[in-house]
Design an enzyme around this catalytic site. Structure first.
Site, PDB file in Angstrom:
ATOM      1  N   TYR A   1       0.829  -1.216   0.000  1.00  0.00           N
ATOM      2  CA  TYR A   1       0.000   0.000   0.000  1.00  0.00           C
ATOM      3  C   TYR A   1       0.865   1.270   0.000  1.00  0.00           C
ATOM      4  CZ  TYR A   1      -3.884  -3.094   1.481  1.00  0.00           C
ATOM      5  OH  TYR A   1      -4.821  -4.100   1.590  1.00  0.00           O
TER       6      TYR A   1
ATOM      7  N   HIS B   1       0.226 -11.717   1.870  1.00  0.00           N
ATOM      8  CA  HIS B   1      -0.812 -10.932   1.186  1.00  0.00           C
ATOM      9  C   HIS B   1      -1.607 -11.727   0.143  1.00  0.00           C
ATOM     10  CE1 HIS B   1      -1.719  -6.458   0.286  1.00  0.00           C
ATOM     11  NE2 HIS B   1      -2.766  -7.184   0.011  1.00  0.00           N
TER      12      HIS B   1
HETATM   13  N1  LIG Z   1      -5.971  -8.482   1.676  1.00  0.00           N
HETATM   14  C1  LIG Z   1      -6.222  -7.894   0.522  1.00  0.00           C
HETATM   15  O1  LIG Z   1      -5.775  -8.331  -0.545  1.00  0.00           O
HETATM   16  C2  LIG Z   1      -7.080  -6.679   0.508  1.00  0.00           C
HETATM   17  C3  LIG Z   1      -7.631  -6.230  -0.698  1.00  0.00           C
HETATM   18  C4  LIG Z   1      -8.456  -5.105  -0.672  1.00  0.00           C
HETATM   19  C5  LIG Z   1      -8.695  -4.452   0.531  1.00  0.00           C
HETATM   20  N2  LIG Z   1      -8.125  -4.894   1.684  1.00  0.00           N
HETATM   21  C6  LIG Z   1      -8.312  -4.180   2.976  1.00  0.00           C
HETATM   22  O2  LIG Z   1      -9.699  -4.004   3.193  1.00  0.00           O
HETATM   23  C7  LIG Z   1      -9.977  -2.630   3.384  1.00  0.00           C
HETATM   24  C8  LIG Z   1     -11.383  -2.328   2.899  1.00  0.00           C
HETATM   25  O3  LIG Z   1     -11.480  -2.457   1.511  1.00  0.00           O
HETATM   26  P1  LIG Z   1     -11.676  -1.211   0.522  1.00  0.00           P
HETATM   27  O4  LIG Z   1     -11.140  -0.002   1.180  1.00  0.00           O
HETATM   28  O5  LIG Z   1     -11.072  -1.586  -0.780  1.00  0.00           O
HETATM   29  O6  LIG Z   1     -13.211  -1.178   0.274  1.00  0.00           O
HETATM   30  P2  LIG Z   1     -14.524  -0.987   1.155  1.00  0.00           P
HETATM   31  O7  LIG Z   1     -14.192  -0.759   2.589  1.00  0.00           O
HETATM   32  O8  LIG Z   1     -15.460  -2.080   0.744  1.00  0.00           O
HETATM   33  O9  LIG Z   1     -15.112   0.330   0.533  1.00  0.00           O
HETATM   34  C9  LIG Z   1     -14.475   1.557   0.631  1.00  0.00           C
HETATM   35  C10 LIG Z   1     -15.281   2.516  -0.195  1.00  0.00           C
HETATM   36  O10 LIG Z   1     -16.565   2.660   0.380  1.00  0.00           O
HETATM   37  C11 LIG Z   1     -16.835   4.011   0.641  1.00  0.00           C
HETATM   38  N3  LIG Z   1     -17.497   4.088   1.945  1.00  0.00           N
HETATM   39  C12 LIG Z   1     -17.035   3.654   3.141  1.00  0.00           C
HETATM   40  N4  LIG Z   1     -17.939   3.868   4.104  1.00  0.00           N
HETATM   41  C13 LIG Z   1     -19.003   4.442   3.504  1.00  0.00           C
HETATM   42  C14 LIG Z   1     -20.261   4.906   3.968  1.00  0.00           C
HETATM   43  N5  LIG Z   1     -20.576   4.802   5.243  1.00  0.00           N
HETATM   44  N6  LIG Z   1     -21.116   5.428   3.075  1.00  0.00           N
HETATM   45  C15 LIG Z   1     -20.792   5.542   1.768  1.00  0.00           C
HETATM   46  N7  LIG Z   1     -19.609   5.124   1.260  1.00  0.00           N
HETATM   47  C16 LIG Z   1     -18.733   4.577   2.119  1.00  0.00           C
HETATM   48  C17 LIG Z   1     -15.511   4.720   0.656  1.00  0.00           C
HETATM   49  O11 LIG Z   1     -15.677   6.012   0.116  1.00  0.00           O
HETATM   50  P3  LIG Z   1     -15.384   7.334   1.015  1.00  0.00           P
HETATM   51  O12 LIG Z   1     -13.910   7.395   1.167  1.00  0.00           O
HETATM   52  O13 LIG Z   1     -15.941   8.404   0.182  1.00  0.00           O
HETATM   53  O14 LIG Z   1     -16.117   7.144   2.322  1.00  0.00           O
HETATM   54  C18 LIG Z   1     -14.687   3.879  -0.320  1.00  0.00           C
HETATM   55  O15 LIG Z   1     -14.908   4.324  -1.641  1.00  0.00           O
HETATM   56  C19 LIG Z   1      -8.864  -1.951   2.590  1.00  0.00           C
HETATM   57  O16 LIG Z   1      -8.719  -0.590   2.937  1.00  0.00           O
HETATM   58  C20 LIG Z   1      -7.686  -2.804   2.951  1.00  0.00           C
HETATM   59  O17 LIG Z   1      -7.163  -2.436   4.224  1.00  0.00           O
HETATM   60  C21 LIG Z   1      -7.340  -6.005   1.694  1.00  0.00           C
END
Ligand SMILES: NC(=O)c1ccc[n+]([C@@H]2O[C@H](COP(=O)([O-])OP(=O)(O)OC[C@H]3O[C@@H](n4cnc5c(N)ncnc54)[C@H](OP(=O)(O)O)[C@@H]3O)[C@@H](O)[C@H]2O)c1
Length: 267
Positions: free
Chosen positions: A39, A97
């Site tokens: 990241y 990862h």
């Molecule tokens: N292990 C892996 O390979 C892997 C892969 C992907 C992700 N991850 C981890 O999982 C975490 C979560 O995944 P993600 O960040 O990709 O996706 P997510 O949490 O499913 O979605 C994040 C998105 O949702 C929006 N959002 C969040 N809360 C909201 C709300 N209450 N109302 C409206 N929109 C909302 C955010 O926009 P705003 O910023 O505008 O709120 C952002 O665009 C990552 O940050 C990472 O740490 C791990």
């Protein structure tokens, strides 16, 4: 040892946006933070933690080892570099990862190196991420199921991972759901929307409460302080059995993330 049910994600957050998001998350009450070497924001996460004044002992910091560091002689040195960026002398959880099949390093070697890093005190717990059943079996064979604190996988109402979660349950390995909101897609779902209205909640809270009630840990991310705060309130939302059953019908194998070369064959 166990992992916190609710943390904040940091994928895609860079520079000041990463510092601000983690600072806001800590201000509104998050105590678990999920980052990764790839990241390129471990330094910003470390800065936000240092500036927050929250004692290190109150925090649960997770990082993930990136593919070039999977070999036995590379893993611990790379984790030490992560610790320096994070300004800490240990992380709470370190994950591999992606399986990255064909990268030339067997899962057994990587997991053994990770267990050695734990024995050295670099990380309190270890685990895996994006591991399907076959690769999880290989990880278990290398270090034992009791060593594996979680398998962090993409899991949302649109991708419920029935086979893999059943296997993990049988093995006693906790699940962490990432992209529980399917990167925002499930927030527009009419079924989720109706359930949210019935509970006077937000769609994000419904999706997160659904995952929590299934026993999964969640790590939603947001650049907005108000979303970070309201997402955390999902912990207080109790969905009914019929809400849970309705959400179960939304399964559509809606996978958002499957990078070539990193992902192994999904179940
Ligand atoms: N292990 C892996 O390979 C892997 C892969 C992907 C992700 N991850 C981890 O999982 C975490 C979560 O995944 P993600 O960040 O990709 O996706 P997510 O949490 O499913 O979605 C994040 C998105 O949702 C929006 N959002 C969040 N809360 C909201 C709300 N209450 N109302 C409206 N929109 C909302 C955010 O926009 P705003 O910023 O505008 O709120 C952002 O665009 C990552 O940050 C990472 O740490 C791990």
């Amino acid at each position: 040892m166990s992992i916190p049910a609710f943390g904040v994600g940091t994928f895609r957050l860079q520079g000041q946006a990463a510092v601000d998001s983690v600072r806001n998350a800590l201000d509104v009450g998050y105590r678990a933070i999920d980052t990764a070497q790839i990241y390129e924001n471990e330094a910003e996460v470390g800065q936000a933690i240092a500036e927050s004044g929250v004692p290190r002992g109150d925090l649960f910091v997770t990082t993930k080892i990136w593919v070039p560091h999977y070999a036995r002689d590379k893993l611990a040195p790379s984790l030490k570099d992560s610790l320096a960026r994070l300004r800490t002398d240990y992380v709470d959880l370190t994950l591999i990862h992606w399986p990255a099949p064909g990268n030339g390093v067997p899962v057994e070697e990587t997991m053994t190196a990770l267990a050695e890093a734990k024995a050295q005190g670099l990380t309190r717990q270890i685990g895996i991420s994006n591991f399907p059943i076959a690769e999880t079996r290989a990880a278990i064979a290398a270090v034992g199921r009791d060593q594996i604190a979680t398998n962090q996988i993409e899991l949302s109402p649109y991708l419920q991972n029935a086979a893999l979660t059943a296997f993990l349950k049988e093995q006693g390995i906790p699940v962490t759901s990432y992209m529980t909101l399917a990167y925002g897609k499930v927030l527009k779902d009419p079924v989720i929307g109706r359930i949210a209205q019935r509970h006077d909640a937000t769609p994000a809270q419904v999706a997160l409460a659904w995952a929590l009630q299934l026993g999964y840990a969640v790590i939603p991310s947001s650049t907005r302080r108000e979303n970070l705060a309201s997402n955390l309130l999902a912990r207080q939302l109790r969905l009914t059995e019929s809400d849970m059953a309705e959400i179960a019908t939304l399964e559509r194998n809606g996978r958002e993330v499957s990078p070539e070369g990193l992902a192994a064959a999904w179940d």
